[in-house]
Design a protein around this motif. Structure first.
Motif, PDB file in Angstrom:
ATOM      1  N   PRO A   1      -3.852 -11.021  -5.311  1.00  0.00           N
ATOM      2  CA  PRO A   1      -2.824 -11.588  -6.192  1.00  0.00           C
ATOM      3  C   PRO A   1      -1.471 -10.899  -6.059  1.00  0.00           C
ATOM      4  CG  PRO A   1      -4.893 -11.392  -7.381  1.00  0.00           C
ATOM      5  CD  PRO A   1      -5.079 -10.682  -6.073  1.00  0.00           C
ATOM      6  N   GLU A   2      -1.464  -9.609  -5.752  1.00  0.00           N
ATOM      7  CA  GLU A   2      -0.197  -8.900  -5.572  1.00  0.00           C
ATOM      8  C   GLU A   2       0.507  -9.368  -4.303  1.00  0.00           C
ATOM      9  OE1 GLU A   2      -0.871  -4.565  -7.627  1.00  0.00           O
ATOM     10  OE2 GLU A   2      -1.995  -4.976  -5.793  1.00  0.00           O
ATOM     11  N   ILE A   3      -0.242  -9.595  -3.229  1.00  0.00           N
ATOM     12  CA  ILE A   3       0.360 -10.111  -2.003  1.00  0.00           C
ATOM     13  C   ILE A   3       0.874 -11.525  -2.232  1.00  0.00           C
ATOM     14  CG2 ILE A   3      -0.064 -10.675   0.417  1.00  0.00           C
ATOM     15  CD1 ILE A   3      -2.228  -8.527   0.448  1.00  0.00           C
TER      16      ILE A   3
ATOM     17  N   PRO B   1      14.135   9.791   4.547  1.00  0.00           N
ATOM     18  CA  PRO B   1      12.797   9.552   3.996  1.00  0.00           C
ATOM     19  C   PRO B   1      12.826   8.374   3.030  1.00  0.00           C
ATOM     20  CG  PRO B   1      13.780  11.488   2.985  1.00  0.00           C
ATOM     21  CD  PRO B   1      14.705  11.073   4.085  1.00  0.00           C
ATOM     22  N   PHE B   2      11.879   7.463   3.205  1.00  0.00           N
ATOM     23  CA  PHE B   2      11.785   6.270   2.364  1.00  0.00           C
ATOM     24  C   PHE B   2      10.310   6.079   2.030  1.00  0.00           C
ATOM     25  CE2 PHE B   2      11.947   1.497   1.881  1.00  0.00           C
ATOM     26  CZ  PHE B   2      12.812   1.477   0.801  1.00  0.00           C
ATOM     27  N   PHE B   3       9.972   6.272   0.773  1.00  0.00           N
ATOM     28  CA  PHE B   3       8.583   6.288   0.340  1.00  0.00           C
ATOM     29  C   PHE B   3       7.770   7.297   1.142  1.00  0.00           C
ATOM     30  CE2 PHE B   3       9.983   2.208  -1.305  1.00  0.00           C
ATOM     31  CZ  PHE B   3       9.466   2.253  -2.603  1.00  0.00           C
ATOM     32  N   GLY B   4       8.361   8.478   1.370  1.00  0.00           N
ATOM     33  CA  GLY B   4       7.648   9.573   1.995  1.00  0.00           C
ATOM     34  C   GLY B   4       7.540   9.520   3.493  1.00  0.00           C
ATOM     35  N   ARG B   5       8.155   8.514   4.141  1.00  0.00           N
ATOM     36  CA  ARG B   5       8.092   8.392   5.591  1.00  0.00           C
ATOM     37  C   ARG B   5       9.499   8.155   6.140  1.00  0.00           C
ATOM     38  NH1 ARG B   5       4.002   3.564   6.409  1.00  0.00           N
ATOM     39  NH2 ARG B   5       4.508   3.948   8.616  1.00  0.00           N
ATOM     40  N   PRO B   6       9.806   8.691   7.332  1.00  0.00           N
ATOM     41  CA  PRO B   6      11.148   8.482   7.892  1.00  0.00           C
ATOM     42  C   PRO B   6      11.392   7.024   8.235  1.00  0.00           C
ATOM     43  CG  PRO B   6       9.721   9.554   9.495  1.00  0.00           C
ATOM     44  CD  PRO B   6       8.964   9.541   8.192  1.00  0.00           C
ATOM     45  N   ALA B   7      12.552   6.523   7.862  1.00  0.00           N
ATOM     46  CA  ALA B   7      12.947   5.145   8.143  1.00  0.00           C
ATOM     47  C   ALA B   7      14.411   5.146   8.562  1.00  0.00           C
ATOM     48  CB  ALA B   7      12.736   4.257   6.919  1.00  0.00           C
TER      49      ALA B   7
ATOM     50  N   ARG C   1       0.837  -1.202   0.000  1.00  0.00           N
ATOM     51  CA  ARG C   1       0.000   0.000   0.000  1.00  0.00           C
ATOM     52  C   ARG C   1       0.873   1.254   0.000  1.00  0.00           C
ATOM     53  NH1 ARG C   1      -2.475  -0.460   4.664  1.00  0.00           N
ATOM     54  NH2 ARG C   1      -4.433  -1.378   3.920  1.00  0.00           N
ATOM     55  N   GLN C   2       1.955   1.220   0.775  1.00  0.00           N
ATOM     56  CA  GLN C   2       2.860   2.368   0.823  1.00  0.00           C
ATOM     57  C   GLN C   2       3.507   2.616  -0.538  1.00  0.00           C
ATOM     58  OE1 GLN C   2       3.212   4.137   3.670  1.00  0.00           O
ATOM     59  NE2 GLN C   2       4.549   5.631   2.711  1.00  0.00           N
ATOM     60  N   VAL C   3       3.876   1.545  -1.233  1.00  0.00           N
ATOM     61  CA  VAL C   3       4.550   1.680  -2.522  1.00  0.00           C
ATOM     62  C   VAL C   3       3.588   2.131  -3.610  1.00  0.00           C
ATOM     63  CG1 VAL C   3       5.761   0.415  -4.347  1.00  0.00           C
ATOM     64  CG2 VAL C   3       6.309  -0.027  -1.951  1.00  0.00           C
ATOM     65  N   HIS C   4       2.404   1.508  -3.676  1.00  0.00           N
ATOM     66  CA  HIS C   4       1.471   1.775  -4.771  1.00  0.00           C
ATOM     67  C   HIS C   4       0.525   2.929  -4.492  1.00  0.00           C
ATOM     68  CE1 HIS C   4       2.899  -1.705  -6.858  1.00  0.00           C
ATOM     69  NE2 HIS C   4       2.470  -2.560  -5.960  1.00  0.00           N
TER      70      HIS C   4
ATOM     71  N   HIS D   1      10.487  -2.795  -8.518  1.00  0.00           N
ATOM     72  CA  HIS D   1      10.347  -4.236  -8.274  1.00  0.00           C
ATOM     73  C   HIS D   1       9.906  -4.467  -6.829  1.00  0.00           C
ATOM     74  CE1 HIS D   1      12.456  -5.013 -12.084  1.00  0.00           C
ATOM     75  NE2 HIS D   1      13.333  -4.108 -11.707  1.00  0.00           N
ATOM     76  N   PRO D   2       8.710  -4.046  -6.436  1.00  0.00           N
ATOM     77  CA  PRO D   2       8.309  -4.144  -5.026  1.00  0.00           C
ATOM     78  C   PRO D   2       8.219  -5.561  -4.497  1.00  0.00           C
ATOM     79  CG  PRO D   2       6.435  -3.551  -6.417  1.00  0.00           C
ATOM     80  CD  PRO D   2       7.663  -3.452  -7.279  1.00  0.00           C
TER      81      PRO D   2
END
Length: 333
Positions: free
Chosen positions: A75-77, A209-215, A65-68, A285-286
């Protein structure tokens, strides 16, 4: 085969259900029946995770969800679990030196022309085994992996079940002689691989920031490259589905000519570049992202002692507008 679990936000607290006997059984079946036949087992394994391991399913769903930017479809999971299972299964063949079943392309091979030592930094993204195996076969550049002692013991059990000679390729972190051992192998022209997307409590960290959130990311590989005055390369062994892999290398920094006065700034810039390139490849390539836990939880739960007073605003930070902190790059010799 290890199961992707997400029962704790602390990756090292999660119980590993893999057992050496099961690994030896998978190795035997794969060698006896071949890759194509034993890959049929991956579908029910992936379906099992999807249906009966809610923690792993939740972690996959939240990450996708964070990536897309939208809730992922089932099916994606499923494909996420299947990619993970595929790379674990292929480990048997890579560590056995059986490359005939694979189509492997290499991006950035010019980084090793001429062949010379370097520190490689990657993440739990794709397959490290394809990188290590191809380094020995194609370029005659042995790759040793530095990892935490508990993980080192686990992977050594895997190697004992598949190819005991490869146990030499593991350097446990946290020992007094760990950096000395790494330095000696680098002096011999070898490559040292490290992963910067996980660390233990108390290790030097940097928040980006990693995909818009601090990591949080481990600062150790970048500091080590600076202290040992080595080239630093980004590495990834991307699984493309079926029998296809893409090995990706690109330069992050070259500390051989960096003065002590410039090290701190160079380390910070290398971390910025690493996170930016990792995010770009993960976005492309998530299904290769194999951190089955809340990757951003550590940054939420960590107080602001990880600060760097001389930090400048990086392009990725300006783009995401996320308040971040990071570890000060103190030089230790």
């Amino acid at each position: 085969m290890n199961e992707p679990e997400a029962e704790s936000n602390q990756w090292h607290a999660r119980r590993e259900r893999g057992h050496p006997a099961l690994i030896r059984l998978m190795a035997f079946l794969s060698r006896w029946a071949g890759r194509r036949a034993t890959r049929l087992l991956l579908a029910p394994i992936s379906l099992y995770f999807l249906l009966f391991v809610p923690a792993a399913r939740r972690a996959s769903r939240d990450f996708l969800r964070q990536v897309h930017g939208r809730p992922p479809r089932l099916p994606e999971i499923y494909r996420h679990f299947h990619a993970f299972a595929s790379t674990i299964h292929d480990r048997v063949f890579f560590l056995s030196g059986r490359f005939d079943a694979f189509e492997i392309e290499v991006e950035g091979g010019e980084c090793f022309e001429p062949p010379e030592s370097a520190i490689l930094v990657g993440a739990h993204f794709g397959s490290f085994d394809v990188l290590r195996a191809m380094g020995r076969v194609e370029r005659d550049l042995p790759i040793s992996m530095m990892m935490y002692p508990e993980n080192a013991r686990k992977i050594q059990r895997v190697l004992a079940a598949i190819n005991p000679e490869r146990a030499r390729d593991i350097i446990p972190l946290g020992r007094i002689d760990s950096m000395l051992e790494a330095g000696a192998r680098l002096d011999q022209g070898e490559l040292i691989g490290m992963l910067a997307d996980r660390s233990l409590d108390g290790d030097p960290m940097g928040t980006r920031p990693f995909f818009g959130r601090p990591a949080r990311f481990a600062a150790g590989p970048f500091r080590m490259a600076a202290i040992l005055r080595q080239r630093l390369l980004f590495m990834a062994g991307i699984y493309l589905g079926g029998n296809r892999y893409r090995i990706h290398f690109e330069p992050l920094a070259d500390f051989r000519q960096v003065s002590r006065r410039e090290r701190s700034k160079a380390v910070e810039a290398a971390m910025d570049r690493y996170v930016e390139r990792l995010e770009a490849l993960v976005r492309e390539h998530p299904e290769n992202w194999f951190n089955f836990f809340d990757f951003w939880a550590g940054a939420r739960d960590t107080p602001s002692w990880e600060t760097g007073s001389q930090r400048t605003d990086s392009p990725s930070r300006r783009a995401n507008r996320e308040p971040t902190t990071q570890a000060s790059p103190e030089e230790r010799s």
